[in-house]
Enzyme design. Structure first.
Site, PDB file in Angstrom:
ATOM      1  CE  LYS A  78       2.985   4.300  -1.426  1.00 32.50           C
ATOM      2  NZ  LYS A  78       1.907   3.754  -0.369  1.00 32.50           N
ATOM      3  CB  SER A 153       4.596   1.671   1.522  1.00 34.25           C
ATOM      4  OG  SER A 153       3.318   1.748   1.097  1.00 34.25           O
ATOM      5  CB  SER A 177       1.025   2.554   3.600  1.00 35.12           C
ATOM      6  OG  SER A 177       1.546   1.291   3.626  1.00 35.12           O
TER       7      SER A 177
END
Lengths: 465, 95
Positions: A78, A153, A177
């Site tokens: 990420k 996310s 997330s």
């Protein structure tokens, strides 16, 4: 999609046995990443040069007889984790030129284990959201239906595994997330206990609720990766002094006698029928495997939502204040008010939330002494359409922030480990995830439950068309 | 109309008028009986306390968002915590 993607273990075994090179696997993963990029936007940056350099290093080490647990396994991170020499954008124009001087600790450990980084993954900007929409780098799309959100996310982290681009990605989880996009994309996502995995080298959203963890296809792979990630890091004080067990050794232990909690309140109170059916079906399967179902009620959940809000907004605003002053106009218009709002919350609200944390921790320890772990839906809804404002639930429409996060954020607040595993699909083919929550630092039990479930079922093997 | 009700009405009105915040309505749960800032207060806090420059659009969005957060935090505010320390207590160390 055709053949089932190889697992982390299968790739490492093939490289270690000289059946295929790490370079070969890296090239295949990069080709897959490039092939799917336009349609699904899983990546912010694909890094072929970095991948090939590490792959060649791994091949040399394996050639010299070195044993590497993740030899040649392609992975991606990420884009709020530092990778040396690459920008850590947080999915934002504001950080487009922020080049990392060193690797994040989690990245360092994966590299040392022989894994090969193929790129930086798309995310909801600054990790402060849950849809995967990103006006700067393009919206991430759900591989099961591109008109639906992938969740966030850690959007790209879930999408890359779901598409079979790479078997392992790294995500972060402050309200759900890792788990929420895992559920929406039908992959296995682990949020370890707070303090189990070092947060060093990741851009924070909320220091006291950020967790770092892997997304994989299976719990068995998550266990292998956690073994590498877990442990002390002087750069993150929360990791100090906690021994790391052998996670793989625990996986095969039968579930007979396991006290499997099923909460009577909150988690099943307002859930889409398909989700309830799938998760209760999973619970029945676990009971067939020998677990003993125990009903209980988890107290103070309304208060936990408010306390989570007080903490996340205050901590995010404190971290982002200098950046907002310097280059506030570079943050997306929808994100900037979220980053600003904590500046206007009273400090006493933040402190009261931290005192509520102590009260809740004690109350939950008492309640959970009757179970070994418990199961809930990860989200009460399946993936919604882009632009949809509410989740459609039996008791009426619910704002998405409540619909998506109410079942996951309690365990960011409390720090309990929680894993999402695929457990079914809705009638229109959208994935459903079950959340398995454990006691602090007992990831071994939730991994074992998920692994045994995945040995008896095949939801986690399904691939998007 | 009482001053409190007037403030609440103004906030409701602002939210419905200024949907161009680019913030989805899902971030604005229904109002409850909780303290609410007005845009004027947010502007003064931004200028005099923080300090930080706020555009009109951000000021409106923040006002609405903080109002929504306040409503959600009300149950938390009411939870009795006795003599509990905040979960921020640390061990003193030479490191």
């Amino acid at each position: 999609m055709t053949a089932a993607p190889l697992s982390c273990q299968q790739i490492a075994a093939a490289v270690q046995a000289h059946e295929r090179s790490a370079r070969d696997f890296a090239d295949a993963a990069i080709a897959a990443a490039e092939k799917h990029q336009a349609a699904y936007r899983a990546f912010i940056k694909i890094t072929p040069a970095v991948a090939r350099k590490q792959a060649e290093r791994v091949d040399r080490l394996v050639g010299m007889g070195k044993k590497l647990p993740l030899a040649g396994v392609p992975f991606a991170v990420k884009d709020l984790f530092d990778m040396q020499g690459e920008a850590t954008t947080c999915g934002s124009k504001a950080f487009a030129d922020r080049v990392a001087k060193t690797d994040a600790e989690a990245v360092k450990r994966l590299l040392a284990a022989g894994a090969v980084p193929i790129g930086k993954l798309n995310l909801h900007e600054c990790a402060f959201g849950f849809t995967g929409e990103n006006p700067t780098y393009g919206d991430c799309k759900n591989p099961w239906n591109p008109e639906r959100i992938p969740g966030g996310s850690s959007s790209g982290s879930a999408v890359a595994v779901a598409l079979g681009i790479c078997p392992l990605t790294l995500g972060s989880d402050t309200g759900g997330s890792i788990r929420m996009p895992s559920a929406l994309c039908s992959v296995t996502g682990l949020k370890p206990t707070y303090g189990r995995v070092s947060r060093a080298g990741g851009v924070p959203l909320s220091w006291s609720m950020d967790h770092v963890g892997p997304l994989t296809r299976t719990a068995e792979e998550a266990a292998l990766v956690l073994q590498i990630l877990a442990g002390e890091d002087p750069a993150d004080e929360t990791t100090l002094g906690i021994p790391v067990p052998d996670y793989a050794a625990e996986l095969k232990r039968p579930l007979k006698g396991l006290r499997l909690g099923v909460p009577k309140n909150w988690f099943f109170a307002d859930v889409q029928p398909a989700v309830e059916k799938a998760v209760r079906g999973a619970i029945d399967e676990l009971v067939k495997l020998g677990a003993k179902q125990v009903e209980f009620e988890l107290p103070h959940l309304d208060e936990v939502v408010g306390a989570h809000r007080a903490i996340i907004f205050s901590e995010a605003s404190e971290y982002y204040l200098p950046h907002l002053r310097e280059r506030g106009d570079k943050f997306a218009a929808a994100i900037r008010p979220l980053l600003l709002s904590g500046l206007f919350l009273p400090a006493v609200d933040y402190l009261h939330a931290q005192r509520v944390r102590r009260v809740v921790r004690k109350a939950w320890a008492e309640t959970l002494s009757a179970v070994d772990c418990f199961v809930t839906p990860t989200t009460p809804v399946v993936a919604t359409k882009f632009g949809q404002q509410n989740g459609e639930l039996p008791k009426g429409p619910k704002p998405l922030v409540r619909a998506y996060l109410d079942l996951t954020l309690p365990f960011n607040f409390s720090g309990h480990p929680a894993l999402s595993a695929p457990c079914g699909f809705s009638e229109d083919g959208l994935p459903i995830g079950m959340q398995i929550v454990g006691k602090p630092f007992d990831e071994a039990t939730i991994l074992r439950v998920a692994h045994q479930y995945q040995q008896a079922t095949d939801w986690h093997t399904r691939l998007p068309k | 109309m009482s001053p409190e009700l007037k403030i609440l009405s103004e906030c409701h009105k602002l939210r419905s008028e200024h949907s161009s915040f680019n913030l989805p309505p899902s971030f604005f749960p229904p109002m409850a009986d909780a303290p609410q800032l007005t845009p004027v207060t947010v502007a003064r806090l931004a200028a005099e306390s923080v300090p930080i420059k706020l555009s009109d659009a951000d000021r409106q969005a923040v006002t609405a968002l903080v109002g929504g957060l306040s409503a959600e935090m009300e149950p938390m505010r009411k939870l009795a915590v006795g003599e509990a320390d905040p979960a921020l207590i640390y061990h003193a160390s030479n490191k």
